[in-house]
Enzyme design. Sequence first.
Site, PDB file in Angstrom:
ATOM      1  N   GLN A  67      13.003  70.667 -20.041  1.00  0.00           N
ATOM      2  CA  GLN A  67      13.999  70.926 -18.902  1.00  0.00           C
ATOM      3  C   GLN A  67      14.295  69.605 -17.825  1.00  0.00           C
ATOM      4  OE1 GLN A  67      15.835  72.978 -17.860  1.00  0.00           O
ATOM      5  NE2 GLN A  67      16.161  72.684 -15.996  1.00  0.00           N
ATOM      6  N   GLU A  68      13.445  68.782 -17.993  1.00  0.00           N
ATOM      7  CA  GLU A  68      13.611  67.329 -17.038  1.00  0.00           C
ATOM      8  C   GLU A  68      14.138  66.353 -17.846  1.00  0.00           C
ATOM      9  OE1 GLU A  68      13.107  66.648 -13.966  1.00  0.00           O
ATOM     10  OE2 GLU A  68      11.726  68.378 -13.351  1.00  0.00           O
ATOM     11  N   SER A  69      14.047  66.152 -19.071  1.00  0.00           N
ATOM     12  CA  SER A  69      14.371  65.134 -19.820  1.00  0.00           C
ATOM     13  C   SER A  69      14.950  65.381 -21.449  1.00  0.00           C
ATOM     14  CB  SER A  69      13.359  63.934 -20.045  1.00  0.00           C
ATOM     15  OG  SER A  69      12.227  64.497 -20.833  1.00  0.00           O
ATOM     16  N   TYR A  87      16.145  76.704 -12.554  1.00  0.00           N
ATOM     17  CA  TYR A  87      15.320  75.723 -12.910  1.00  0.00           C
ATOM     18  C   TYR A  87      13.963  76.275 -13.651  1.00  0.00           C
ATOM     19  CZ  TYR A  87      11.919  71.660 -12.889  1.00  0.00           C
ATOM     20  OH  TYR A  87      11.012  70.618 -12.990  1.00  0.00           O
TER      21      TYR A  87
END
Length: 467
Positions: free
Chosen positions: A317-319, A444
Site C-alpha cells: 500500500q505504501e510503496s 488506506y
Amino acid sequence: MKRGSVALFAISFFAFGWMTHALYNDAYKMIKESTLKKIKKSGALNVVLLNAPSTYYIGSDGPKGFEYDLLESYANHLGVKLNITTANTIKEALELSKNPDIHITSASLTKTPEREKEFNFGPSYFEAQEQVVCNKSLLLDGRFPSDADSLSGLRVVVGDSTSYSETIESLKKEGFDINATYTAEYSTEELISQVDTHEIDCTIIDSNIYALNQRYFKNIVLAFDISNRRQQAWILTPDSKMLKNDMYSWLNTVNQSGEMARLKDHYYSYVLFFDYYDTVMFYKRIKTRLPKYESYFKEAAVKYEIPYSALAALSYQESHWNPNAVSYTGVRGLMMLTQDTASMLGVKNRIDPQESIFGGAKHLDQMIKSVHADVTGEDRLKFALAAYNVGLGHVADAQKLAQQLGLNQNSWADLKKVLPMLSQKKYYRTLKHGYARGNEAVKYVDAIYDYRDILQKNDVEVSLTTK
C-alpha cells in the site's frame, strides 16, 4: 503688545506647532514601521493559518503544509518561533487578520482588486488559476459545463468572501446567468466533498487545491479554467513597511537558493500516483517483487509479532514494494518513512529494504502498543494502521468524537464512520489535533486488508493472528 511682537509670537507659535506635528508624524511612522523589530524582540511571529491541505494541517508526524513550511522558513530567517492561530474558512482568516496582534495571515489568498483595497498584501510567492470542478455524473446526463455560459441551471456553491465569489460576481456583471450560492459554513475542502457526493453540482477552487484533492475524490472532474493565473500572497499587518521589505529580500533568497522549488516539488509534484486497487498488477508483483523482500517481512513479522501478510500488505500500500519509492510528501522506501520517523526508529538508510522493513514494522508495533487498551482483537491492528497513516492524535480525536456521537469509540466499524468527519469544520474545530483526511485513512486500512486477503488466499499465509 507691539504689532511686531504679536507677529513674531504668531510665527513662533505656528512654527512650533508645525515642528511638533512633523516630529509627531515621524515618531508615529517610526512606531508603525517597527513591527519587524517588535517581532524580533518578542521572539514570536504571530500568524493566522487556514486549516487546510494546501496551507496547514497536523500530519502523522507533526505540522505540514506548503504555506506552513514557507512561514516556518521565514520565522527561522528572523530567528523567532511561529505562534499559530488557525482559521477554518477563508472568511474567518480574513476576520482574524484584522487583529492588531496578528503579523501575517496565510490562507492561499489570491490578490484581487477588492481585497487590495482592504488588506495590506506582502510579496507574491505562488500563482494559481481558478478552476470549476463538477461531479462526473454531469457528463452522463449532458449537463457537464464547458464554460461560464453552461453553468446556468447548475447547483454551484463557493465559499463566502473568497476570490471565487468575487469571480462569480464579476461574471454576473458581464451578463452571465450563474445562480451560485455563497457559504461561510463550509470550507473549500468540504465543498469539494459535497461535489464528490453530488450534494452540489460544481464548485470553484484554485488549481493547486485541485491538484492536492483529485486523488482523494473519485467523482470530481475538472470542467474548465474560469480565471487566468493570479498571484497569491500573505496579508500583513497594516503599515508594516520594514516587514514587507525584509520579506521581499528573504523571498528573493528563497527563490534563488532553490528552496521554493523544492517546497513546490515536495507538495505538488506527484512522483507516485498509485492505483491502489489494481489487483491484476498486484498479482503480478506478488511473483516479481515480493520474493526479493519476503525473508525480511517474515523476520520482522516474527520479531514484532505482526502478521506477515498484514506487514507485506502495508508495504505494498505504501510503496508497491518499490525500495526507491518517493512520495510528494518526502517519505521514501518500502515502508515510506519520513526522515524524522526514520531517525527516531534508528533507520539510517530509508531505501535499504531490510532497514526500511524492520523500521516500518517497529513503527507499526509502536502504533499497536499505543492504541487504547480497550481496543482489542482485529480492531487493534486496524486502529494502528489508521494511526500509521494519519497519526495517533487524529485517531484519538476520532475516538473522542465517536464517544460524543454515542458510538463505540473502541470499534473499528464505528470509528470508520467518524474518521471522515475529521475533515468537516463543524467537527475538527472542536478537536485537539484539528483537520485530518480521515476518509483517506479509512480507504488506506480497507486497501491494506484487500491486499492482505489476496495474500492469504494465495497461501502466502494460512491464518492471521492478531496481537
